[in-house]
Design a protein around this motif. Structure first.
Motif, PDB file in Angstrom:
ATOM      1  N   LEU A  61      12.303  51.230  70.514  1.00  0.00           N
ATOM      2  CA  LEU A  61      12.445  49.850  70.044  1.00  0.00           C
ATOM      3  C   LEU A  61      11.397  48.984  70.710  1.00  0.00           C
ATOM      4  N   ILE A  62      11.110  47.869  70.061  1.00  0.00           N
ATOM      5  CA  ILE A  62      10.220  46.875  70.658  1.00  0.00           C
ATOM      6  C   ILE A  62      10.815  45.495  70.422  1.00  0.00           C
ATOM      7  N   THR A  63      10.745  44.670  71.449  1.00  0.00           N
ATOM      8  CA  THR A  63      11.284  43.321  71.349  1.00  0.00           C
ATOM      9  C   THR A  63      10.343  42.347  72.048  1.00  0.00           C
ATOM     10  N   PHE A  64      10.743  41.093  72.105  1.00  0.00           N
ATOM     11  CA  PHE A  64       9.895  40.020  72.627  1.00  0.00           C
ATOM     12  C   PHE A  64      10.723  39.191  73.604  1.00  0.00           C
ATOM     13  N   SER A  65      10.110  38.764  74.698  1.00  0.00           N
ATOM     14  CA  SER A  65      10.904  37.956  75.631  1.00  0.00           C
ATOM     15  C   SER A  65      10.033  37.218  76.630  1.00  0.00           C
ATOM     16  N   PHE A  68      11.810  36.043  82.440  1.00  0.00           N
ATOM     17  CA  PHE A  68      13.091  35.999  83.157  1.00  0.00           C
ATOM     18  C   PHE A  68      14.288  36.163  82.208  1.00  0.00           C
ATOM     19  N   SER A  69      14.047  36.668  81.025  1.00  0.00           N
ATOM     20  CA  SER A  69      15.014  36.643  79.931  1.00  0.00           C
ATOM     21  C   SER A  69      16.246  37.527  80.143  1.00  0.00           C
ATOM     22  N   ASN A  70      17.411  36.977  79.794  1.00  0.00           N
ATOM     23  CA  ASN A  70      18.638  37.776  79.756  1.00  0.00           C
ATOM     24  C   ASN A  70      18.532  38.880  78.706  1.00  0.00           C
ATOM     25  N   HIS A  71      17.861  38.579  77.611  1.00  0.00           N
ATOM     26  CA  HIS A  71      17.684  39.567  76.543  1.00  0.00           C
ATOM     27  C   HIS A  71      16.874  40.761  77.043  1.00  0.00           C
ATOM     28  N   LEU A  72      15.825  40.497  77.813  1.00  0.00           N
ATOM     29  CA  LEU A  72      15.021  41.584  78.380  1.00  0.00           C
ATOM     30  C   LEU A  72      15.878  42.440  79.303  1.00  0.00           C
ATOM     31  N   TYR A  73      16.645  41.792  80.145  1.00  0.00           N
ATOM     32  CA  TYR A  73      17.509  42.502  81.093  1.00  0.00           C
ATOM     33  C   TYR A  73      18.499  43.402  80.356  1.00  0.00           C
ATOM     34  N   ALA A  74      19.207  42.841  79.365  1.00  0.00           N
ATOM     35  CA  ALA A  74      20.219  43.607  78.636  1.00  0.00           C
ATOM     36  C   ALA A  74      19.587  44.743  77.842  1.00  0.00           C
ATOM     37  N   THR A  75      18.433  44.464  77.217  1.00  0.00           N
ATOM     38  CA  THR A  75      17.763  45.496  76.426  1.00  0.00           C
ATOM     39  C   THR A  75      17.295  46.642  77.318  1.00  0.00           C
ATOM     40  N   VAL A  89       7.200  42.890  74.406  1.00  0.00           N
ATOM     41  CA  VAL A  89       6.051  41.983  74.453  1.00  0.00           C
ATOM     42  C   VAL A  89       6.479  40.779  75.286  1.00  0.00           C
ATOM     43  N   ILE A  90       5.819  40.566  76.408  1.00  0.00           N
ATOM     44  CA  ILE A  90       6.229  39.550  77.379  1.00  0.00           C
ATOM     45  C   ILE A  90       5.278  38.360  77.325  1.00  0.00           C
ATOM     46  N   ARG A  91       5.849  37.161  77.253  1.00  0.00           N
ATOM     47  CA  ARG A  91       5.029  35.937  77.329  1.00  0.00           C
ATOM     48  C   ARG A  91       4.362  35.894  78.691  1.00  0.00           C
ATOM     49  N   GLY A  92       3.046  35.950  78.720  1.00  0.00           N
ATOM     50  CA  GLY A  92       2.284  36.117  79.948  1.00  0.00           C
ATOM     51  C   GLY A  92       1.521  34.877  80.376  1.00  0.00           C
ATOM     52  N   PRO A  93       0.234  35.081  80.648  1.00  0.00           N
ATOM     53  CA  PRO A  93      -0.597  36.228  80.272  1.00  0.00           C
ATOM     54  C   PRO A  93      -0.548  37.421  81.218  1.00  0.00           C
ATOM     55  N   CYS A 108      13.964  50.565  84.547  1.00  0.00           N
ATOM     56  CA  CYS A 108      14.728  51.191  83.467  1.00  0.00           C
ATOM     57  C   CYS A 108      13.827  51.965  82.499  1.00  0.00           C
ATOM     58  N   GLY A 109      12.526  51.929  82.740  1.00  0.00           N
ATOM     59  CA  GLY A 109      11.608  52.690  81.901  1.00  0.00           C
ATOM     60  C   GLY A 109      11.000  51.917  80.757  1.00  0.00           C
ATOM     61  N   MET A 110      11.252  50.594  80.707  1.00  0.00           N
ATOM     62  CA  MET A 110      10.643  49.783  79.647  1.00  0.00           C
ATOM     63  C   MET A 110       9.128  49.699  79.867  1.00  0.00           C
ATOM     64  N   VAL A 111       8.379  49.763  78.780  1.00  0.00           N
ATOM     65  CA  VAL A 111       6.935  49.531  78.823  1.00  0.00           C
ATOM     66  C   VAL A 111       6.713  48.069  78.446  1.00  0.00           C
ATOM     67  N   LEU A 112       6.103  47.311  79.345  1.00  0.00           N
ATOM     68  CA  LEU A 112       5.949  45.866  79.161  1.00  0.00           C
ATOM     69  C   LEU A 112       4.507  45.530  78.797  1.00  0.00           C
ATOM     70  N   HIS A 113       4.351  44.721  77.761  1.00  0.00           N
ATOM     71  CA  HIS A 113       3.031  44.355  77.259  1.00  0.00           C
ATOM     72  C   HIS A 113       2.870  42.835  77.388  1.00  0.00           C
TER      73      HIS A 113
END
Length: 300
Positions: A61-65, A68-75, A89-93, A108-113
């Motif tokens: 899966l891929i998501t956006f956050s 500091f997002s709760n959604h990122l944490y839960a996902t 996909v993380i709001r950066g830069p 948790c093994g998430m790949v962060l972009h």
């Protein structure tokens, strides 16, 4: 039992002189206790997204956050538990690798972009999403915050799990929780959403977009004057209220979502907003991991 079906979270009765004076009862739906690691409305939204992902035979899966997002944490927690390869996909830069939410997601093994804020603003645009689908052909796409049609089914279940009441109250960030809960409530029960960001009147249209049936329902309302300065902002009185609720009622709150909801509710009760005899249920939508991020930034 389906591995995605957790036992229902408990209800907590709040007892306080202010409630006695107003003649109302208040229960908290403790969705922060829904699961040891994946809680609250973020899990409710993820549940049917993960089922749809399985039906489509997607392996990742891929998501956006935000960082500091709760959604990122839960996902991230869900990906770890159910052995899913997750991308975000993380709001950066740039990634702050000491940020506790980022650290957890990577553990948790998430790949962060990380992308620029300019690119991140395209996250809901069809052309950009088409590029993402081409770049990650085997990934199921979940929007920022998790609010989509699949999310509504999980939030509807939350509403259906509640006992009878006159009012159900929830915090509103993207509108998905309120839109979904509306489908699960009887028309005589009032649903109050407390917007946690400034200038949130547009969320009324977002609820209608997510759930067109909302246009035919007269039993919901969005309260836009309790944002306490805007999204991610909070005052000293709000934070002191959060500490007081933990101390006096063993109710942990954070000041971004659940704290604003309860602070608004407390003020409305004291102002006589609810008629004598009203039965109120407030949704604790989790998000307590956000406290770590606030501590990390020196805000509490």
């Amino acid at each position: 039992m389906d591995k995605l079906d957790f036992p229902e979270s408990p209800l907590q009765q709040i007892r306080a002189p202010e409630l006695d004076t107003a003649g109302v009862s208040l229960q908290i739906k403790r969705d922060d206790l829904l699961h040891p690691t994946i809680q609250g409305n973020k899990w409710r939204k993820l549940k049917y997204n993960l089922k749809a992902m399985a039906l489509e035979n997607k392996r990742s899966l891929i998501t956006f956050s935000g960082p500091f997002s709760n959604h990122l944490y839960a996902t991230a927690m869900a990906c770890k538990q159910f052995k899913i390869q997750g991308h975000a996909v993380i709001r950066g830069p740039e990634l702050d690798l000491n940020n506790p939410t980022i650290r957890l997601a990577r553990a948790c093994g998430m790949v962060l972009h990380a992308v620029s804020r300019k690119e991140y603003r395209q996250r809901n645009e069809p052309d950009y999403l088409a590029q993402i689908a081409q770049q990650f052909p085997d990934a199921f796409v979940i929007p920022e915050g998790g609010s989509n049609q699949f999310a509504l089914a999980g939030c509807k279940e939350l509403a259906q799990s509640l006992p009878d009441s006159d009012y159900v109250c929830c915090a509103v960030g993207s509108g998905g929780t309120l839109a979904g809960m509306l489908d699960g409530l009887a028309p005589e029960r009032q649903l109050l959403g407390v917007a946690v960001l400034k200038g949130a009147q547009y969320l009324h249209d977002e609820v209608l977009r997510l759930n067109p049936q909302a246009a035919t329902r007269a039993n919901w309302q969005l309260l836009c004057d309790h944002h306490d300065g805007g999204y991610g902002k909070f005052s000293a009185p709000l934070w002191q209220f959060c500490l007081r609720m933990r101390r006096e009622h063993a109710l942990p709150l954070e000041p971004i979502y659940t704290g604003k909801l309860m602070f608004a509710l407390w003020q409305l009760i004291e102002q006589g907003y609810f008629s004598h005899g009203s039965r109120i249920i407030a949704i604790h939508s989790g998000g307590l991991q956000g406290l770590d991020g606030l501590r990390y930034r020196g805000l509490i």
